[in-house]
Design a protein around this motif. Sequence first.
Motif, mmCIF file in Angstrom:
data_model
loop_
_atom_site.group_PDB
_atom_site.id
_atom_site.type_symbol
_atom_site.label_atom_id
_atom_site.label_comp_id
_atom_site.label_asym_id
_atom_site.label_seq_id
_atom_site.Cartn_x
_atom_site.Cartn_y
_atom_site.Cartn_z
ATOM 1 N N ARG A 122 0.855 -1.176 0.000
ATOM 2 C CA ARG A 122 0.000 0.000 0.000
ATOM 3 C C ARG A 122 0.894 1.230 0.000
ATOM 4 O O ARG A 122 2.062 1.174 0.397
ATOM 5 N N TYR A 123 0.337 2.328 -0.436
ATOM 6 C CA TYR A 123 1.081 3.579 -0.468
ATOM 7 C C TYR A 123 1.327 4.059 0.957
ATOM 8 O O TYR A 123 0.385 4.166 1.752
ATOM 9 N N SER A 124 2.582 4.314 1.298
ATOM 10 C CA SER A 124 2.911 4.841 2.622
ATOM 11 C C SER A 124 2.934 6.361 2.545
ATOM 12 O O SER A 124 3.628 6.944 1.702
ATOM 13 N N THR A 125 2.166 6.985 3.435
ATOM 14 C CA THR A 125 1.872 8.413 3.297
ATOM 15 C C THR A 125 3.054 9.308 3.598
ATOM 16 O O THR A 125 3.245 10.329 2.955
ATOM 17 N N GLY A 126 3.830 8.993 4.609
ATOM 18 C CA GLY A 126 4.911 9.882 5.007
ATOM 19 C C GLY A 126 4.457 11.037 5.862
ATOM 20 O O GLY A 126 5.245 11.652 6.559
ATOM 21 N N ASP A 127 3.170 11.372 5.835
ATOM 22 C CA ASP A 127 2.634 12.426 6.703
ATOM 23 C C ASP A 127 1.136 12.188 6.873
ATOM 24 O O ASP A 127 0.580 11.238 6.346
ATOM 25 N N GLY A 128 0.487 13.094 7.619
ATOM 26 C CA GLY A 128 -0.926 12.910 7.909
ATOM 27 C C GLY A 128 -1.852 13.715 7.031
ATOM 28 O O GLY A 128 -3.041 13.827 7.334
ATOM 29 N N ALA A 129 -1.353 14.289 5.932
ATOM 30 C CA ALA A 129 -2.210 15.088 5.055
ATOM 31 C C ALA A 129 -3.304 14.214 4.457
ATOM 32 O O ALA A 129 -3.112 13.012 4.221
#
Length: 418
Positions: free
Chosen positions: A70-77
């Motif tokens: 799955r795509y890992s966001t790196g932040d909470g946006a």
Amino acid sequence: MRVGILTYHFPPEPAFIPGSLAEELAARGHEVRVLTGFPDYPGGHVYPGWRQRWRHETRSRGLTVRRVPRYSTGDGAVRPRMAAWLSFAASTAFVGRSYLAGVDVLYVHQPPAAAFASAALLRLLGQVPVVLHVPDVWAEQSVEDTDDDRWAARVRAAMARTYRSASTIAVSAPSLREAVVATGVEADRVPVVLNWTDERIFRPAPAGSAARGLVRRDDRCVVMHAGTIGARQGLETAVRAAAALENTMDLVLVGSGGQERRVRGLAAELRADNVRFVERRSPLDMPELYAAADYQLVMLRDLPALRGTVPGKLQAALSCAAPVVASTGGDTAALVERARAGLSCPPGDWASLADRFWLAAQIPPPARAEMGRRGRQAYLREMSLSAGVDRIEGLLREAAANPREKTDTPVRKSISSE
């Protein structure tokens, strides 16, 4: 039974409910297949030592765990977060039909993050009965930092599709049950299954000298808040209440969070010398710290979305036989009062909380210990791992034996059109 489990987070992430449920069901002799992602919470980056790939499967004692990319966001946006949710849905749909083929029943642990995945997967699995476990209603708490109502509507619609497909919708608090039933779901399909805590850690323990040194200065009553110092807790109220009782009790805040600087500033402004801060500690240290204090403070702000929330620190405190002061509304206060495990007052009212603090300090130690004993009894009876898994195992058996015919009829028009 052959039980499938769909969950967005799973250990080694801090996903104790689906993780402990899977282990316990496997220990009870069921064949359990978990479908989840690669661990990246809370930082938004895949854990060191892990690499996302399509063929990743582990097996042990009746428990198989299949992880999908799955795509890992790196932040909470919000947009990266939605991209992560949608990519998980695509991956589970690609793998799930073959991996979960032949299961007798599917358990879905569905915070909003799993909404798209469960909606997509259930279309592929046909008539497999589903037990849905909902920790929050809809997606407001997950999209509260965005003005884009379109994403919120899409998540709600995906969750509504899962509601329609589920044989049973287990919720973690009575107010959540009311909210789900209010959407048009039949009441007999919505049982309450209270969350449990990690009983390997949170159990009664004596207070060591190090814990006493961190928590106590003298023989005054100590009320301790352990956990996040954030916007949802509203700890400014507790600081104001404690400041009014400077010579009566101490308030000890263990942890950190986004509002820590603000709360520290208020304590300094009020010259509240009886408010002290202790840096975040390991969960392994918490039972001794609980024992060193006289009461555990559970706080939530007076927000509609939080009235059906029972914070995990309540179960942890009760499991450790720690009496509680609850400055909350809704289900948390009701549980404390019903168990006679402590004191409660309305949230956001520092004068009422100061009154509870004063009363707590007047209660003699034997009566405090009795509160803790009653709280632990209530935990073991209603919220423990064995009680929760017994309840969910029964729901899984019932769903497997009596599969419900699925329908595409909207639960209620306003849900899918919001």
